[in-house]
Design an enzyme around this catalytic site. Structure first.
Site, PDB file in Angstrom:
ATOM      1  N   ARG A  69       0.835  -1.208   0.000  1.00  0.00           N
ATOM      2  CA  ARG A  69       0.000   0.000   0.000  1.00  0.00           C
ATOM      3  C   ARG A  69       0.866   1.253   0.000  1.00  0.00           C
ATOM      4  NH1 ARG A  69      -4.774   0.796  -1.545  1.00  0.00           N
ATOM      5  NH2 ARG A  69      -5.606  -0.918  -0.295  1.00  0.00           N
ATOM      6  N   GLN A  82      -9.201  -6.671  -8.821  1.00  0.00           N
ATOM      7  CA  GLN A  82      -8.964  -5.221  -8.876  1.00  0.00           C
ATOM      8  C   GLN A  82      -7.499  -4.942  -9.217  1.00  0.00           C
ATOM      9  OE1 GLN A  82     -10.737  -2.283  -7.988  1.00  0.00           O
ATOM     10  NE2 GLN A  82      -9.423  -1.064  -6.640  1.00  0.00           N
ATOM     11  N   ARG A 117       0.969  -6.528  -9.777  1.00  0.00           N
ATOM     12  CA  ARG A 117       1.421  -5.954  -8.491  1.00  0.00           C
ATOM     13  C   ARG A 117       1.511  -7.000  -7.392  1.00  0.00           C
ATOM     14  NH1 ARG A 117      -3.567  -2.592  -5.722  1.00  0.00           N
ATOM     15  NH2 ARG A 117      -5.182  -4.187  -5.998  1.00  0.00           N
ATOM     16  N   HIS A 131       0.127   3.507 -10.440  1.00  0.00           N
ATOM     17  CA  HIS A 131      -0.779   3.948  -9.374  1.00  0.00           C
ATOM     18  C   HIS A 131       0.002   4.728  -8.314  1.00  0.00           C
ATOM     19  CE1 HIS A 131      -3.877   3.803  -6.354  1.00  0.00           C
ATOM     20  NE2 HIS A 131      -4.674   3.065  -7.095  1.00  0.00           N
ATOM     21  N   ASP A 163     -12.383  10.021  -6.528  1.00  0.00           N
ATOM     22  CA  ASP A 163     -11.941   8.832  -7.267  1.00  0.00           C
ATOM     23  C   ASP A 163     -12.375   9.032  -8.720  1.00  0.00           C
ATOM     24  OD1 ASP A 163     -12.243   5.222  -6.626  1.00  0.00           O
ATOM     25  OD2 ASP A 163     -11.181   6.375  -8.167  1.00  0.00           O
ATOM     26  N   GLU A 220      -2.380   9.160 -11.078  1.00  0.00           N
ATOM     27  CA  GLU A 220      -1.926   7.946 -11.762  1.00  0.00           C
ATOM     28  C   GLU A 220      -1.941   8.114 -13.274  1.00  0.00           C
ATOM     29  OE1 GLU A 220      -4.906   6.175  -8.403  1.00  0.00           O
ATOM     30  OE2 GLU A 220      -4.627   4.940 -10.205  1.00  0.00           O
TER      31      GLU A 220
HETATM   32  O1  TA6 Z   1      -6.945   4.232  -8.473  1.00  0.00           O
HETATM   33  C1  TA6 Z   1      -8.034   4.480  -7.671  1.00  0.00           C
HETATM   34  C2  TA6 Z   1      -8.630   3.162  -7.231  1.00  0.00           C
HETATM   35  O2  TA6 Z   1      -9.048   2.426  -8.324  1.00  0.00           O
HETATM   36  C3  TA6 Z   1      -9.751   3.410  -6.213  1.00  0.00           C
HETATM   37  O3  TA6 Z   1     -10.983   3.050  -6.709  1.00  0.00           O
HETATM   38  C4  TA6 Z   1      -9.326   2.610  -4.986  1.00  0.00           C
HETATM   39  O4  TA6 Z   1      -9.928   1.403  -4.912  1.00  0.00           O
HETATM   40  C5  TA6 Z   1      -7.828   2.518  -5.179  1.00  0.00           C
HETATM   41  O5  TA6 Z   1      -7.629   2.378  -6.544  1.00  0.00           O
HETATM   42  C6  TA6 Z   1      -7.105   1.470  -4.378  1.00  0.00           C
HETATM   43  O6  TA6 Z   1      -7.308   0.214  -4.862  1.00  0.00           O
HETATM   44  P1  TA6 Z   1      -6.675  -1.051  -4.088  1.00  0.00           P
HETATM   45  O7  TA6 Z   1      -7.079  -2.238  -4.878  1.00  0.00           O
HETATM   46  O8  TA6 Z   1      -5.180  -0.846  -4.080  1.00  0.00           O
HETATM   47  O9  TA6 Z   1      -7.244  -1.021  -2.693  1.00  0.00           O
END
Ligand code: TA6
Length: 311
Positions: free
Chosen positions: A66, A84, A89, A165, A210, A269
């Protein structure tokens, strides 16, 4: 007498994970973990940290780290049916000992080449063969550059979305403004990705944000009044820009994020989200991010961000 440290040092980091430390003669430095091909630190020549790393970051695979600069590939966010932000990563990358010649001749010594190739397991969830090469360079002025080269070594085309990111470290989020995204269209992730147009002024922060800004300029300025510092983000091959701050409530819901951490970070990003990148067999895509941190005296209005963006 202090021994001069090498420009590139491979060593162990948190929990014994392999990392590479890059050092530039004038004192700036960067750290990259092979886990995720993840830059976790970028310091200027005063040793000040420029990237945000969560106070609760746990360097425990398969969880992503993080903070720093996670690489979102082959999917940004929930724009697809993978987890996601894809899986690059959460994978171990290797040092690329024999990279193909780099497009530009570099005088920099402080750089490392990493490579990521799909495992058998990866091919089950995303059945495409590629070579993902990532060069991380620390420039003479302490600028940080990330250059991704993704080559399709498959027999059929594939498409992906992508983001660097980047978590920038800021003094106080309510003192930060972003220049270069005014009047642009964006998809609001807090409103089911509905499309809106940004207002005319610089972007400031007073609640969760966001947003995915579409077809942005290649330069964006992030001005931290308190620190009298401006981050200049330059990007190539990445038409979009995502701006994210979870603010108070969401911060509390994230286990690997301190409750007050949202006050000291902003994600800006460089991304390719709206239009996926498609590569035919043998084709290669290049996506580049360059970050620099310049002293600014914006408080007295001397620094005109427009000048930064045009300079
Ligand atoms: O880049 C923004 C985002 O897509 C947000 O929606 C939020 O979820 C963030 O990324 C963090 O995502 P993660 O999967 O690292 O918790």
């Amino acid at each position: 007498m202090s021994v001069e440290k090498p420009p590139v040092e491979i060593c162990k980091g948190v929990h014994g994970l392999d990392k590479v430390v890059l050092r530039e003669v004038r004192g700036s430095s960067a750290e990259v973990y092979l886990y995720g091909g993840h830059v976790t630190s970028w310091r200027n020549d005063h040793g000040e940290e420029l990237l945000f790393l969560s106070t609760k970051a746990d360097f425990k695979p398969p969880k992503a780290i993080r903070g720093g600069i996670p690489i979102c590939f082959p999917q940004f966010g929930s724009h697809g049916n993978l987890d996601q932000h894809g899986f690059a990563r959460n994978r171990f990358w290797s040092i690329d000992t024999n990279p193909p010649p780099f497009p530009t001749v570099s005088i920099n010594k402080a750089f490392i080449d990493l490579i990521f190739k799909p495992s058998e397991e990866d091919l089950k969830i995303w059945p495409h063969s590629y070579e993902f090469r990532l060069r991380i360079t620390l420039g003479p002025g302490g600028d940080l550059m990330l250059t991704s080269r993704i080559r399709n070594i498959d027999a059929k085309p594939f498409s992906f979305t992508f983001a660097y990111h980047t978590y920038l470290s800021v003094s106080d989020i309510s003192e930060v403004r972003v220049e270069g995204l005014e009047t642009l269209d964006f998809l609001d992730n807090l409103k089911a990705k509905e499309r809106f147009t940004e207002q005319g002024d610089a972007i400031t922060f007073e609640s969760e944000v966001d947003k995915i800004y579409l077809a942005t300029p290649t330069k964006i300025a992030i001005i931290d009044h308190e620190k009298k510092r401006t981050f200049v983000l330059r990007k190539d091959g990445l038409p979009d820009a995502v701006v994210w701050n979870p603010w108070e409530k969401k911060a509390k819901s994230m286990a690997d994020f301190g409750d007050d951490d949202y006050k000291h970070m902003l994600c800006v990003e460089a991304a390719a989200v709206e239009k996926a990148i498609t590569l035919k067999p043998g084709e290669e895509w290049k996506g580049r991010l360059e970050l620099s941190a310049v002293p600014s005296s914006y408080r007295s209005g001397q620094l005109d961000p427009q000048r930064v963006l045009q300079g």
